[in-house]
Design a protein around this motif. Structure first.
Motif, PDB file in Angstrom:
ATOM      1  N   THR A 222      63.855  34.724  34.753  1.00  0.00           N
ATOM      2  CA  THR A 222      63.243  36.164  34.436  1.00  0.00           C
ATOM      3  C   THR A 222      63.184  36.346  32.991  1.00  0.00           C
ATOM      4  OG1 THR A 222      64.518  37.173  36.306  1.00  0.00           O
ATOM      5  CG2 THR A 222      63.737  38.661  34.548  1.00  0.00           C
ATOM      6  N   VAL A 223      61.870  36.555  32.429  1.00  0.00           N
ATOM      7  CA  VAL A 223      61.621  36.617  31.155  1.00  0.00           C
ATOM      8  C   VAL A 223      61.056  37.708  30.741  1.00  0.00           C
ATOM      9  CG1 VAL A 223      60.909  34.242  31.142  1.00  0.00           C
ATOM     10  CG2 VAL A 223      59.187  35.687  31.567  1.00  0.00           C
ATOM     11  N   PRO A 224      61.228  38.349  29.386  1.00  0.00           N
ATOM     12  CA  PRO A 224      60.490  39.727  28.942  1.00  0.00           C
ATOM     13  C   PRO A 224      59.184  39.493  28.794  1.00  0.00           C
ATOM     14  CG  PRO A 224      61.684  38.290  27.213  1.00  0.00           C
ATOM     15  CD  PRO A 224      61.987  37.615  28.373  1.00  0.00           C
ATOM     16  N   LEU A 225      58.414  40.591  29.077  1.00  0.00           N
ATOM     17  CA  LEU A 225      57.013  40.661  28.832  1.00  0.00           C
ATOM     18  C   LEU A 225      56.583  42.074  28.128  1.00  0.00           C
ATOM     19  CD1 LEU A 225      55.743  39.608  32.468  1.00  0.00           C
ATOM     20  CD2 LEU A 225      55.781  38.032  30.249  1.00  0.00           C
ATOM     21  N   GLU A 226      55.723  42.082  27.277  1.00  0.00           N
ATOM     22  CA  GLU A 226      54.985  43.115  26.643  1.00  0.00           C
ATOM     23  C   GLU A 226      53.868  43.633  27.527  1.00  0.00           C
ATOM     24  OE1 GLU A 226      56.278  45.239  24.286  1.00  0.00           O
ATOM     25  OE2 GLU A 226      58.260  43.928  23.469  1.00  0.00           O
ATOM     26  N   THR A 227      53.793  44.670  27.883  1.00  0.00           N
ATOM     27  CA  THR A 227      52.518  45.098  28.825  1.00  0.00           C
ATOM     28  C   THR A 227      51.728  46.126  28.101  1.00  0.00           C
ATOM     29  OG1 THR A 227      53.998  46.227  30.341  1.00  0.00           O
ATOM     30  CG2 THR A 227      53.611  43.939  30.749  1.00  0.00           C
ATOM     31  N   THR A 228      50.835  46.631  28.934  1.00  0.00           N
ATOM     32  CA  THR A 228      49.947  47.812  28.509  1.00  0.00           C
ATOM     33  C   THR A 228      49.646  48.845  29.758  1.00  0.00           C
ATOM     34  OG1 THR A 228      48.739  46.585  26.886  1.00  0.00           O
ATOM     35  CG2 THR A 228      47.672  48.720  27.762  1.00  0.00           C
ATOM     36  N   GLN A 229      50.426  50.096  29.533  1.00  0.00           N
ATOM     37  CA  GLN A 229      50.181  50.975  30.360  1.00  0.00           C
ATOM     38  C   GLN A 229      48.831  51.380  30.666  1.00  0.00           C
ATOM     39  OE1 GLN A 229      53.275  54.104  30.110  1.00  0.00           O
ATOM     40  NE2 GLN A 229      52.797  54.832  32.109  1.00  0.00           N
ATOM     41  N   SER A 230      48.491  51.631  31.926  1.00  0.00           N
ATOM     42  CA  SER A 230      47.091  51.939  32.143  1.00  0.00           C
ATOM     43  C   SER A 230      47.072  52.904  33.181  1.00  0.00           C
ATOM     44  CB  SER A 230      46.204  50.815  32.580  1.00  0.00           C
ATOM     45  OG  SER A 230      44.844  51.243  32.930  1.00  0.00           O
ATOM     46  N   GLY A 231      47.241  54.128  32.825  1.00  0.00           N
ATOM     47  CA  GLY A 231      47.225  55.308  34.108  1.00  0.00           C
ATOM     48  C   GLY A 231      48.584  55.182  34.697  1.00  0.00           C
ATOM     49  N   SER A 232      48.764  55.242  35.948  1.00  0.00           N
ATOM     50  CA  SER A 232      50.071  55.124  36.577  1.00  0.00           C
ATOM     51  C   SER A 232      50.453  53.528  36.742  1.00  0.00           C
ATOM     52  CB  SER A 232      50.100  55.660  37.939  1.00  0.00           C
ATOM     53  OG  SER A 232      48.950  55.193  38.637  1.00  0.00           O
TER      54      SER A 232
END
Length: 549
Positions: A222-232
């Motif tokens: 299990t690894v950390p990820l930076e993501t982008t929120q798009s709507g819901s």
């Protein structure tokens, strides 16, 4: 493992030209860190200093009125020393082997240059006797000959007139990129260099270079990820690393001819409802995406935090990943034309999905090499190109310090399956363990496939990091021999990464061979740790231990 490359066999790296500038002062002045930062030249200032050096030293650099230059890369050291890398044209034709690096002191004075070739270009004409269609036909035959199983389709070739200065006396040549699809629909490509006056083949090389929130990955836990929120929902796109993202190729492939893609496999960005990605199993298509994104992140962070490089191209822009490419595709590759990483799923028998961390580091390092030294992808320089990706890809794995995939000196150990016949693709402590790679340099090593001639540099890097003889590191047993029977003491993998990166970006050129790599890494060790330092002496000893003297 490989990537899209555009190189040819190079000549020996030449020694630095010019006279080193020295100075003495009567009064030692201690500057504050802020003063040091203020005194450090900007990129534009470095380019201006180098441009002035070109004007003053055109003759020694082999430049005449018919030649023009363009800046490829700029490095400004903390002490203000500058290194500006150039490409060259001759009467508007690109020159293979025309690249060189100009070195400028902190005072703006010329220190010398490293040149891919010292040959003077003086062609009687730039009009070819061999026509473009003839060159295209020769390249098409070469592509088909390289894939004797037949079944190639949609084969096309595009010739481009260039000057070849890498294979002896400079001559007019056709550089032709031939590409097509194999019987499974996977891309194949080959670049062929042809004498434009006689039609004789000069060189040829493969143009597709391979290897091969939080997320549950296939290989890294299990690894950390930076993501982008798009709507819901969330997109697997990292705004903190140049908007690098990972998309699904839907098991399709590209149709690209000489860098122009008629169609590309999709790269539909992965999305997730709760920002917890993957299951750690191949049945969930996003699990492979987690590995790919994680590999991109760790590679980005390694280059930025260790070497100060902001992204693959050094411009802060992110690349992107495509997973699930092709059908049972046993490969992974970096492609400069899309600035992207692409991963196959493997056939399940010899390889699993090729998204392991060291594979990602390996392939994206090809992108770094193409933006810096541009090491030619054949002969000894081709072996060094592959070794650069093995060495720095290994450093990415060590940097990540992931307990599920701890640092080692095995290449691709996570992706191989029992049907492969080994525990890894390559072994840095004794490269010949794979049955094909060279442990030591010989005059014939440049005739090997670049994935095997790379063994000499891989062996050097292991010896420099860990030393010779038997040992166990992170549960892996190694036993590294030496050509001359010497005992080598290692300096640690961190220093090896720093020395190799410095050599790659400041001193190597497209034609650097093993002798040149020894010189380049000694120059790098001198820059970083001082002439006569333990590190400098260790570099010399490790090269001698693999018969590069």
């Amino acid at each position: 493992m490989s990537r899209t490359r555009q190189h040819v066999r190079g000549s020996r790296r030449l020694a630095t030209t010019g006279v080193a500038v020295s100075s003495a002062t009567l009064l030692a002045v201690t500057l504050s860190p802020a003063a040091h930062a203020a005194a450090r030249p900007s990129r534009s200032a470095a380019v201006q200093h180098a441009a002035a050096a070109l004007l003053a030293h055109r003759s020694s650099l082999g430049l005449d009125s018919g030649e023009a230059t363009s800046v490829r890369d700029v490095i400004v050291d903390k002490d203000g020393t500058q290194h500006v890398r150039y490409d060259r044209t001759y009467h508007h034709l690109p020159v293979l082997g025309g690249d060189f690096v100009v070195h400028i002191g902190a005072d703006g004075g010329y220190r010398g240059a490293d040149r891919a070739s010292r040959a003077t270009i003086a062609l009687p004409t730039t009009t070819p006797r061999v026509s473009a269609p003839e060159a295209a036909g020769l390249a098409t035959k070469a592509l088909r000959a390289a894939h004797p199983g037949g079944g190639l389709r949609r084969v096309e070739a595009k010739p481009r007139l260039i000057v070849d200065a890498l294979h002896g006396t400079p001559r007019l040549a056709w550089r032709t990129d031939a590409a097509g699809l194999d019987s499974l629909g996977n891309p194949v490509a080959r670049t062929v260099l042809t004498d434009a006056r006689t039609g004789a083949r000069i060189d040829a090389w493969d143009s597709i270079e391979t290897a091969a929130g939080d997320g549950r990955s296939l290989y890294g836990g299990t690894v950390p990820l930076e993501t982008t929120q798009s709507g819901s929902s969330y997109q697997l796109k990292d705004p903190t690393r140049g908007n690098t993202y990972t998309g699904d190729a839907a098991n399709k492939t590209d149709l690209c001819i000489f860098g122009i893609c008629i169609s590309r496999a999709p790269s539909t960005v992965f999305t997730d409802a709760d920002n917890h990605w993957g299951t750690g199993a191949t049945a969930d298509r996003s699990s492979a995406a987690v590995d790919a994104q994680y590999g991109t992140n760790e590679t980005w962070d390694y280059y930025k935090n260790v070497h100060g490089r902001n992204g693959i191209a050094g411009d802060g822009k992110g690349s992107y990943n495509r997973v699930h490419y092709g059908k049972n595709y046993n490969n992974a590759f970096w492609d400069d034309s899309c600035f992207c990483m692409t991963y196959g799923d493997g056939d399940g028998t010899t390889f699993g999905p090729l998204v392991a961390l060291d594979v990602a580091g390996h392939e994206m390092t090809h992108g770094v090499t193409s933006k810096t030294a541009g090491l030619t992808y054949s002969g000894e320089s081709g072996g060094l190109n592959e070794a650069t990706s093995d060495i720095l890809g290994t450093m990415v794995e060590w940097y990540a310090n992931n307990p599920s995939d701890p640092g080692d000196y095995l290449i691709g150990e996570e992706i191989v399956r029992p049907g492969f016949g080994g525990t890894a693709l390559r072994y840095m402590d004794k490269p010949s363990r794979d049955g094909s790679s060279a442990d030591y340099w010989s005059s014939s090593v440049g005739n090997l496939d670049v994935h095997y001639s790379s063994g000499v540099a891989n062996h050097f890097a292991y010896l420099l990091a860990e030393g010779s003889g038997p040992k166990t590191i992170n549960g892996v047993s190694y036993d590294s021999p030496t050509y001359n029977g010497s005992t080598v003491t290692g300096i640690g993998h961190d220093k090896v990464g720093r020395i190799w990166y410095r050599a790659l970006t400041a001193y190597m050129t497209s034609s650097t061979n093993y002798a040149g790599a020894r010189t380049a890494t000694l120059d790098a060790a001198k820059d970083l740790y001082g002439a006569g330092s333990t590190e400098y002496d260790a570099v010399a000893a490790a090269w001698s231990a693999v018969n590069v003297n």
